[in-house]
Design a protein around this motif. Structure first.
Motif, PDB file in Angstrom:
ATOM      1  N   LEU A 113       0.825  -1.198   0.000  1.00 40.24           N
ATOM      2  CA  LEU A 113       0.000   0.000   0.000  1.00 40.24           C
ATOM      3  C   LEU A 113       0.866   1.258   0.000  1.00 40.24           C
ATOM      4  N   TYR A 114       1.997   1.189   0.687  1.00 40.64           N
ATOM      5  CA  TYR A 114       2.901   2.337   0.706  1.00 40.64           C
ATOM      6  C   TYR A 114       3.464   2.608  -0.691  1.00 40.64           C
ATOM      7  N   VAL A 115       3.879   1.547  -1.376  1.00 37.32           N
ATOM      8  CA  VAL A 115       4.407   1.703  -2.735  1.00 37.32           C
ATOM      9  C   VAL A 115       3.314   2.238  -3.658  1.00 37.32           C
ATOM     10  N   PHE A 116       2.105   1.730  -3.475  1.00 37.11           N
ATOM     11  CA  PHE A 116       0.984   2.210  -4.280  1.00 37.11           C
ATOM     12  C   PHE A 116       0.736   3.695  -4.022  1.00 37.11           C
ATOM     13  N   SER A 117       0.918   4.132  -2.777  1.00 41.15           N
ATOM     14  CA  SER A 117       0.714   5.549  -2.453  1.00 41.15           C
ATOM     15  C   SER A 117       1.746   6.427  -3.151  1.00 41.15           C
ATOM     16  N   LEU A 118       2.940   5.888  -3.396  1.00 44.40           N
ATOM     17  CA  LEU A 118       3.959   6.636  -4.141  1.00 44.40           C
ATOM     18  C   LEU A 118       3.477   6.904  -5.562  1.00 44.40           C
ATOM     19  N   LEU A 119       2.853   5.904  -6.167  1.00 46.62           N
ATOM     20  CA  LEU A 119       2.322   6.069  -7.513  1.00 46.62           C
ATOM     21  C   LEU A 119       1.147   7.041  -7.506  1.00 46.62           C
ATOM     22  N   ARG A 120       0.299   6.940  -6.511  1.00 48.24           N
ATOM     23  CA  ARG A 120      -0.872   7.826  -6.433  1.00 48.24           C
ATOM     24  C   ARG A 120      -0.447   9.282  -6.303  1.00 48.24           C
ATOM     25  N   ASP A 121       0.637   9.531  -5.544  1.00 50.53           N
ATOM     26  CA  ASP A 121       1.136  10.897  -5.402  1.00 50.53           C
ATOM     27  C   ASP A 121       1.809  11.383  -6.684  1.00 50.53           C
ATOM     28  N   ALA A 122       2.555  10.490  -7.342  1.00 55.12           N
ATOM     29  CA  ALA A 122       3.329  10.881  -8.527  1.00 55.12           C
ATOM     30  C   ALA A 122       2.466  10.968  -9.772  1.00 55.12           C
ATOM     31  N   ALA A 123       1.584  10.004  -9.943  1.00 57.74           N
ATOM     32  CA  ALA A 123       0.776   9.928 -11.170  1.00 57.74           C
ATOM     33  C   ALA A 123      -0.620   9.423 -10.823  1.00 57.74           C
ATOM     34  N   PRO A 124      -1.448  10.289 -10.217  1.00 57.84           N
ATOM     35  CA  PRO A 124      -2.769   9.837  -9.755  1.00 57.84           C
ATOM     36  C   PRO A 124      -3.652   9.289 -10.862  1.00 57.84           C
ATOM     37  N   GLN A 125      -3.515   9.824 -12.081  1.00 60.37           N
ATOM     38  CA  GLN A 125      -4.346   9.332 -13.167  1.00 60.37           C
ATOM     39  C   GLN A 125      -4.018   7.885 -13.513  1.00 60.37           C
TER      40      GLN A 125
END
Length: 317
Positions: free
Chosen positions: A141-153
């Protein structure tokens, strides 16, 4: 006025809440031209208050493009923006109009005017190993949050269980970001794809943050929470790209009883201030921006300074 060579275009950018919409409207009316939105969230129908979308009266006063063209569940990306904007610029130039791109997601604007094309990113085994180890230590989930912050689309299209694609998405994001950062910059427009006059609006940090906080309060009184409720009630997924925009995400968490409304509003203000800071950091990669410090300028004075830049750049009379 539009001559052979690189297609001319005006870009008005700057951090959120700085005052881009008001200037772009005044300038478009003075030049008898049209506005292309450079904002990745204004494309969505129904997201009006939280995106600071121009009002119905403003949209009627000047022809606008790339606003209200997609449903909230649709996906929009930099390639789509560049393709649509390029076609609009060409069409407006063909009828002797000088297009204005107002607002802007930094990556979108930079990619458009520098003619950057996203290529397939090569695999990066070292970075993949880093992400996999990070997932073991701190959770997927933490790694996924990195993607959500960097490229939410991109994150909005993926599920936490599809971890392989999450890693690949972060890999592609890292490659594209670094590739753009390595491009050669100039202090002028010689290497730009367009004959672009890029105008940046800025304010003192304290004043900008005060405007951000006040705007969030105004948006809440105008019905931002009701707007978010309606989007969810109409079936828009909380994971949709549109709902990852600042504010909609926090208000959705409030509606899901995860946080209080007071906490949601404070998080929106904090996230928006951080976003403005990131925007300014991104714009430093664009040394051809003509910056205007506008704290002590009236709108008419700002219009006068902007119009003088247009006249100088395009020999406009």
């Amino acid at each position: 006025m539009v001559t052979a060579g690189k297609a001319p275009v005006i870009i008005i950018l700057g951090p959120t809440a700085v005052g881009k919409t008001a200037l772009s409207l005044k300038l478009a009316q003075k030049l008898n031209t049209e506005i292309i939105s450079g904002d990745s969230m204004l494309v969505y129908r129904g997201l009006n208050i939280g995106t600071a979308k121009p009002t119905a009266a403003e949209l009627a006063a000047v022809p606008h493009h790339l606003i209200n063209i997609l449903d909230p569940g649709d996906v929009f990306n930099v390639t789509m923006f560049c393709d649509k904007s390029a076609a609009l610029i060409k069409r407006l130039n063909n009828v002797n109009k000088l297009p204005i791109i107002a607002g802007g997601t930094g990556l979108y604007i930079k990619s458009l005017i520098e003619g950057y094309q996203f290529n397939a990113a090569p695999e990066d085994p070292q970075y993949r190993a880093y992400l996999e180890n990070l997932a073991l230590k701190r959770g997927r989930l933490y790694v996924f949050s990195l993607l959500r912050d960097a490229a939410p689309q991109t994150a909005a299209r993926l599920h936490i269980n599809n971890f392989r694609r999450i890693i690949r998405a972060l890999e592609v994001y890292k490659y594209n970001k670094e590739t753009i950062s390595r491009q050669k910059f100039t202090t002028g427009n010689d290497d730009l794809f367009y004959n672009a006059l890029v105008i940046g609006l800025n304010r003192h940090r304290a004043d900008l943050y005060k405007r951000i906080n006040k705007r969030v309060d105004i948006m809440m009184t105008e019905g931002w929470l009701t707007e978010t409720k309606k989007l969810l009630r109409d079936g828009v997924s909380p994971q949709a790209q549109s709902m990852q925009a600042i504010g909609y995400r926090q208000l959705t968490e409030y509606l899901q009883n995860k946080i209080t409304l007071e906490t949601a509003v404070e998080q929106i203000k904090t996230a928006t201030r951080h976003f403005a800071k990131r925007q300014l950091t991104w714009y430093r990669k664009m040394p051809y921006i003509n910056w205007l410090e506008i704290d002590n300028l009236s709108l008419d004075e700002l219009l006068g300074k902007t119009y003088a830049l247009v006249q100088e750049k395009f020999d406009y009379r």
